[in-house]
Design an enzyme around this catalytic site. Structure first.
Site, short mmCIF file in Angstrom:
data_model
loop_
_atom_site.label_atom_id
_atom_site.label_comp_id
_atom_site.label_asym_id
_atom_site.label_seq_id
_atom_site.Cartn_x
_atom_site.Cartn_y
_atom_site.Cartn_z
N ASP A 62 4.01 -25.11 3.82
CA ASP A 62 4.27 -25.56 5.18
C ASP A 62 5.79 -25.62 5.25
O ASP A 62 6.41 -26.55 4.72
CB ASP A 62 3.67 -26.95 5.44
CG ASP A 62 3.82 -27.32 6.90
OD1 ASP A 62 4.93 -27.18 7.44
OD2 ASP A 62 2.82 -27.75 7.52
N HIS A 63 6.39 -24.62 5.87
CA HIS A 63 7.84 -24.49 5.68
C HIS A 63 8.63 -25.65 6.30
O HIS A 63 9.76 -25.88 5.93
CB HIS A 63 8.35 -23.12 6.15
CG HIS A 63 8.51 -23.01 7.65
ND1 HIS A 63 7.47 -22.76 8.49
CD2 HIS A 63 9.60 -23.11 8.43
CE1 HIS A 63 7.91 -22.73 9.73
NE2 HIS A 63 9.21 -22.93 9.74
N LYS A 103 6.38 -23.37 23.43
CA LYS A 103 7.22 -22.17 23.47
C LYS A 103 7.76 -22.02 24.89
O LYS A 103 7.20 -22.54 25.84
CB LYS A 103 6.41 -20.94 23.08
CG LYS A 103 5.95 -20.99 21.62
CD LYS A 103 5.71 -19.62 21.06
CE LYS A 103 5.24 -19.66 19.60
NZ LYS A 103 6.33 -19.86 18.65
N HIS A 157 2.71 -28.31 10.83
CA HIS A 157 4.09 -28.82 10.81
C HIS A 157 4.22 -30.22 11.41
O HIS A 157 4.85 -31.10 10.82
CB HIS A 157 5.01 -27.87 11.59
CG HIS A 157 4.90 -26.44 11.17
ND1 HIS A 157 4.70 -26.07 9.87
CD2 HIS A 157 5.00 -25.27 11.86
CE1 HIS A 157 4.66 -24.75 9.79
NE2 HIS A 157 4.84 -24.24 10.99
N ARG A 170 0.81 -1.23 0.00
CA ARG A 170 0.00 0.00 0.00
C ARG A 170 0.83 1.27 0.00
O ARG A 170 0.51 2.23 -0.67
CB ARG A 170 -0.87 0.06 1.25
CG ARG A 170 -1.87 -1.03 1.34
CD ARG A 170 -2.77 -0.80 2.54
NE ARG A 170 -3.52 -2.01 2.80
CZ ARG A 170 -3.17 -2.93 3.69
NH1 ARG A 170 -2.11 -2.76 4.46
NH2 ARG A 170 -3.90 -4.02 3.84
N LYS A 187 0.59 -19.84 5.70
CA LYS A 187 -0.28 -20.16 6.81
C LYS A 187 -0.59 -18.87 7.58
O LYS A 187 0.15 -17.91 7.39
CB LYS A 187 0.36 -21.20 7.72
CG LYS A 187 1.65 -20.72 8.39
CD LYS A 187 2.13 -21.71 9.38
CE LYS A 187 1.38 -21.53 10.68
NZ LYS A 187 2.28 -21.25 11.82
N GLU A 233 10.79 -24.74 21.44
CA GLU A 233 11.36 -23.42 21.15
C GLU A 233 11.63 -22.69 22.46
O GLU A 233 10.81 -22.78 23.39
CB GLU A 233 10.37 -22.57 20.36
CG GLU A 233 10.12 -23.03 18.97
CD GLU A 233 9.14 -22.09 18.28
OE1 GLU A 233 9.61 -21.19 17.56
OE2 GLU A 233 7.93 -22.23 18.49
C1 BG6 Z 1 5.85 -20.98 12.49
C2 BG6 Z 1 5.06 -20.68 13.72
O1 BG6 Z 1 5.03 -21.58 11.53
O2 BG6 Z 1 6.90 -21.86 12.83
C3 BG6 Z 1 5.94 -20.08 14.81
O3 BG6 Z 1 4.03 -19.76 13.41
C4 BG6 Z 1 7.12 -20.97 15.06
O4 BG6 Z 1 5.20 -19.87 15.99
C5 BG6 Z 1 7.82 -21.32 13.76
O5 BG6 Z 1 8.01 -20.26 15.91
C6 BG6 Z 1 8.90 -22.34 13.98
O6 BG6 Z 1 9.58 -22.52 12.78
P1 BG6 Z 1 11.14 -22.78 12.77
O7 BG6 Z 1 11.48 -23.01 11.33
O8 BG6 Z 1 11.79 -21.56 13.35
O9 BG6 Z 1 11.32 -23.99 13.63
#
Ligand code: BG6
Length: 513
Positions: free
Chosen positions: A202-203, A365, A265, A66, A173, A241
């Site tokens: 979905d990374h 977390k 994931h 924007r 996502k 994490e």
């Molecule tokens: C994301 C979540 O999809 O994946 C986050 O929204 C999370 O909350 C993250 O921290 C973790 O991904 P990675 O690759 O850092 O383990």
């Protein structure tokens, strides 16, 4: 390997036995170009691909957002972002060339004329830069923005490619918040783009070690015969994490760990571990097998959720010796929030292969360390001879991150005159075995989308099946009466005691990471 612009389809000289199609020249339009994802992940990934010679020369990146700014302003902003977040140090000469491929297109997502002018601009880029009419639209925006963008892409004719070209959409996502909203999102997308044009990110699937699960299982003959209920006692999947909510409360308060991490994931990792061998490596053959795993997940009766799923939330505590606040005291978090920042589950897959093999998953977390791993715990050897006193099993550990690798724990005699047995580890580390850093997940996924390879993207049915399973848990949690409790854990611990009890009840315990 440097790919010439005129290469098409399959390049037989690609490393090893790779069968992936070659990424094609294209324009990548990023909606949400000034957002966090673009800064932290997308532009750094594209730069790294360029620096490694992996990017086709004619790839142009068009940031769509924007705020008014010039191409040069945007390039400068991206330079700062890439310098901050790139996995490799940014080399000035490479950046200089790469930055010339970046453009900025200013428009509101709701403004139809902005999409008309985008179409004109893309045509011009095709003519001037050889992008061949191929378009990749990246939705790095909140889902409530999808509909207007999709609608206007369609009105501007950008959802359909000209003959011999392609148009694809990459969707980030969260893909819905429950089954109904995911279905609605799928419906909205399918009004403009067909399923084979749609790439749902979905990374985790782009992580090197996640991709290696299929290689481990299906390129090594020794595991096949053992991979079933006869030899496997149980499986654990942990995604831990140290980070807290990190200023993402706006999103996280509506999601929680179950939606944020398990629905996508962790279930994807489970599919890779539990699926049957696909008939070939086509995207759909693989995804056909994956979806069967989610479909076979035993759905809980609402009254069983409490016994099989632990929901936790971090209270104040310390991470690496530094005090950190409770989740409820984080910025923009409701002081009575019931959001889950930790989940532990006991799952079952009702298939012939996995019948009665418990799957334990935990994600959280503010845990003591950041690590994602899958451990496959084999049944004990018979309790005769050496095994009488041994309580440990053989365990195959797949470290997804960090220190990517695979370890197999077995028993060995301690050298010496007495007879003493201890567990030892055969350990493979990516870093030392291959001597090169793994690319970031987004690098692989962007290249795959440019190649038309959807293997590492979630298909519509996978996403919907996963939501159907998750919804039961969320519904049980949201009951006014008899909802399973929210269990608090101090930040820096391995989650609430109830998560340990979930396994202790079955005579098992979580693997120490
Ligand atoms: C994301 C979540 O999809 O994946 C986050 O929204 C999370 O909350 C993250 O921290 C973790 O991904 P990675 O690759 O850092 O383990």
């Amino acid at each position: 390997m440097n790919r010439a612009a005129d290469q098409t389809e399959v390049n037989p000289l690609r490393e090893g036995l790779s069968t992936r199609a070659v990424p094609q020249p294209c324009s990548i339009v990023i909606f949400g170009a000034t957002g966090d994802l673009t800064h932290r992940k997308l532009l750094p990934a594209l730069y790294n691909l360029a620096a490694d010679g992996e990017l086709p020369p004619a790839v142009k990146v068009i940031g769509f957002a924007r705020r008014p700014k010039s191409d040069d302003d945007f390039r400068k902003e991206m330079e700062d972002a890439v310098k901050n977040f790139s996995r490799q140090t940014v080399r000035d000469e490479i950046w200089k060339t790469f930055s010339q491929s970046i453009f900025y297109h200013q428009s509101d997502f709701a403004d139809e004329s902005g999409f008309k002018s985008l179409a004109e601009r893309l045509d011009k880029i095709d003519k001037e830069h050889g992008t061949r009419g191929n378009r990749l639209f990246y939705f790095a925006v909140a889902p409530d923005q999808f509909e207007p963008i999709l609608k206007h892409l369609k009105t501007a004719g950008l959802n359909e490619a000209k003959k011999g070209s392609w148009a694809r959409v990459i969707v980030e996502k969260p893909f819905g918040t429950d089954l109904d909203s995911a279905r609605e999102l799928n419906r909205v997308i399918s009004n403009s783009f067909s399923e084979d044009q749609t790439y749902r990110i979905d990374h985790f699937l782009g992580k090197e070690t996640a991709q290696n699960i299929l290689v481990l299982r299906f390129a090594n003959a020794i595991f096949g015969p053992l991979w079933n209920r006869h030899y496997i006692d149980h499986i654990q999947i942990t995604a831990a994490e140290t980070l807290g909510v990190e200023g993402r409360a706006g999103y996280y308060e509506t999601a929680g760990a179950l939606r944020d991490m398990v629905q996508n994931h962790l279930l994807q990792l489970l599919c890779l571990i539990a699926m049957e061998a696909p008939v070939n490596l086509d995207a759909d053959s693989i995804r056909d097998e994956k979806v069967k795993v989610v479909r076979a997940l035993r759905h809980f009766a609402q009254s069983d959720v409490g016994a099989n799923v632990v929901r936790g939330q971090y209270a104040e505590g310390a991470i690496n010796g530094k005090p950190v606040p409770a989740y409820r005291a984080e910025e923009k978090v409701d002081s009575k929030s019931m959001t889950d920042t930790f989940v532990a589950l006991h799952l079952n897959i009702d298939t012939w292969r996995w019948w009665n093999v418990p799957i334990y998953m935990r994600v959280g977390k503010r845990l003591p360390k950041s690590a994602t791993e899958i451990s496959v715990h084999f049944k004990k050897a018979p309790a005769v001879l050496f095994n009488k006193e041994l309580s440990d099993q053989n365990v195959l550990v797949i470290r997804i991150q960090p220190d990517e690798g695979i370890a197999l724990r077995m028993h060995a005699k301690v050298p010496g005159t007495s007879f003493h047995i201890e567990p030892v580890k055969m350990d493979f580390h990516y870093g030392t075995s291959f001597g090169k850093a793994s690319p970031e997940a987004y690098e692989r996924l962007l290249l795959d989308a440019m190649s038309g390879d959807a293997t590492l993207f979630a298909r519509r049915d996978e996403v919907e099946e996963a939501w159907a399973f998750i919804d039961i848990i969320e519904n049980a949690w949201s009951q006014k009466k008899d909802a399973p409790p929210l269990c608090f854990y101090p930040a820096g611990s391995w989650g609430p005691d109830e998560a340990d009890e979930l396994l202790a009840r079955d005579g098992r315990s979580w693997r120490r990471l």
